[in-house]
Design a protein around this motif. Structure first.
Motif, mmCIF file in Angstrom:
data_model
loop_
_atom_site.group_PDB
_atom_site.id
_atom_site.type_symbol
_atom_site.label_atom_id
_atom_site.label_comp_id
_atom_site.label_asym_id
_atom_site.label_seq_id
_atom_site.Cartn_x
_atom_site.Cartn_y
_atom_site.Cartn_z
ATOM 1 N N ALA A 211 8.431 -0.923 4.368
ATOM 2 C CA ALA A 211 7.594 -0.844 3.171
ATOM 3 C C ALA A 211 6.502 0.193 3.371
ATOM 4 N N LYS A 212 6.219 0.949 2.317
ATOM 5 C CA LYS A 212 5.093 1.875 2.299
ATOM 6 C C LYS A 212 4.014 1.315 1.380
ATOM 7 N N GLY A 213 2.791 1.678 1.674
ATOM 8 C CA GLY A 213 1.708 1.201 0.827
ATOM 9 C C GLY A 213 0.363 1.465 1.448
ATOM 10 N N PHE A 214 -0.542 0.480 1.312
ATOM 11 C CA PHE A 214 -1.922 0.685 1.731
ATOM 12 C C PHE A 214 -2.454 -0.527 2.497
ATOM 13 N N LEU A 215 -2.936 -0.245 3.692
ATOM 14 C CA LEU A 215 -3.528 -1.260 4.554
ATOM 15 C C LEU A 215 -4.998 -1.432 4.198
ATOM 16 N N ILE A 216 -5.432 -2.691 4.041
ATOM 17 C CA ILE A 216 -6.846 -2.987 3.844
ATOM 18 C C ILE A 216 -7.345 -3.642 5.129
ATOM 19 N N ILE A 217 -8.029 -2.863 5.960
ATOM 20 C CA ILE A 217 -8.515 -3.361 7.242
ATOM 21 C C ILE A 217 -9.640 -4.368 6.998
ATOM 22 N N GLY A 218 -9.471 -5.569 7.530
ATOM 23 C CA GLY A 218 -10.451 -6.625 7.321
ATOM 24 C C GLY A 218 -10.412 -7.212 5.930
ATOM 25 N N GLY A 219 -9.305 -7.010 5.234
ATOM 26 C CA GLY A 219 -9.224 -7.440 3.833
ATOM 27 C C GLY A 219 -8.450 -8.715 3.605
ATOM 28 N N SER A 220 -8.238 -9.539 4.646
ATOM 29 C CA SER A 220 -7.438 -10.750 4.459
ATOM 30 C C SER A 220 -8.130 -11.801 3.608
#
Length: 228
Positions: A211-220
């Motif tokens: 999968a491609k997309g966007f990681l949100i670091i610390g966004g859980s």
């Protein structure tokens, strides 16, 4: 989670802009929203009709080149696909992802592997569920099959391939959350005598969720980041 990828299509730029704006509204530094990808492999097994791709890096085993989600992060999927990988487990990184059952990579092994049987992966469906919410009940895998006119002819002459071969766009995009239970399940047809795994050869055959997309670091701990 590790790894990154390049953003090019305008659609992806729009998703990145939207997610960064929403993250900023929720107190997350927009620079923590970054282009990235997931890559999760599982061994094919002729006795199975379903495969579970374990999203979090602290759950289940992983190949050396798997890219999974940290429990503190979230990931907005804009594209996804099912790939095939043929590789010797003792030599990680030597196999190339395939978007179709390449006859040279997946050579027949009497009674164990038939390249034709690998087509079952592209006649199935994917279910995506986060906690109790089902985001997709049955995404067909047939559109993820991609075989170009020029196909591999030898060990050193590779198949023609474009950037996103084997990936489909997700509308709406789907957010996976590292603090929740993420279920990505592949369902495939099966039958007696299915031949999808080597026994004699050193190579093993894997289904790979990509999968491609966007990681949100610390966004859980964030919700409502995707267009759902």
């Amino acid at each position: 989670m590790k790894g990154s990828t390049i953003i090019s299509p305008e659609r992806d730029r729009g998703i990145l802009s939207r997610v960064r704006t929403l993250a900023n509204d929720k107190g997350i530094d927009p620079s923590k929203v970054q282009p990235s990808y997931l890559r999760i492999a599982t061994l094919l097994d002729p006795s199975k009709s379903t495969y579970d791709f374990l999203v979090r890096k602290d759950v289940g085993g992983s190949l050396a080149h798997d890219v999974k989600l940290d429990q503190n992060d979230s990931f907005v999927m804009s594209k996804m696909g099912i790939m095939l990988l043929g590789e010797d487990p003792t030599k990680p990184g030597t196999g190339l992802l395939q978007s179709y059952p390449n006859n040279l990579v997946f050579a027949a092994e009497a009674g164990n592997v038939s390249p034709l049987h690998l087509n079952t992966l592209y006649n199935g469906s994917i279910k995506v569920k986060v906690d109790d919410r089902v985001f997709a009940e049955a995404i067909p895998t047939n559109p993820m099959f991609a075989a170009r006119t020029t196909q591999q002819a030898s060990a050193t002459t590779f198949s023609e391939r474009f950037l996103d071969d084997g990936l489909i766009e997700l509308t709406p995009d789907i957010t996976l959350n590292g603090s929740k239970k993420n279920e990505i399940t592949l369902k495939v047809p099966t039958f007696a005598g299915l031949q999808v795994q080597y026994i004699t050869a050193a190579t093993r055959i894997y289904a790979v969720f990509y999968a491609k997309g966007f990681l949100i670091i610390g966004g859980s701990n964030l919700g409502g980041l995707s267009n759902q």
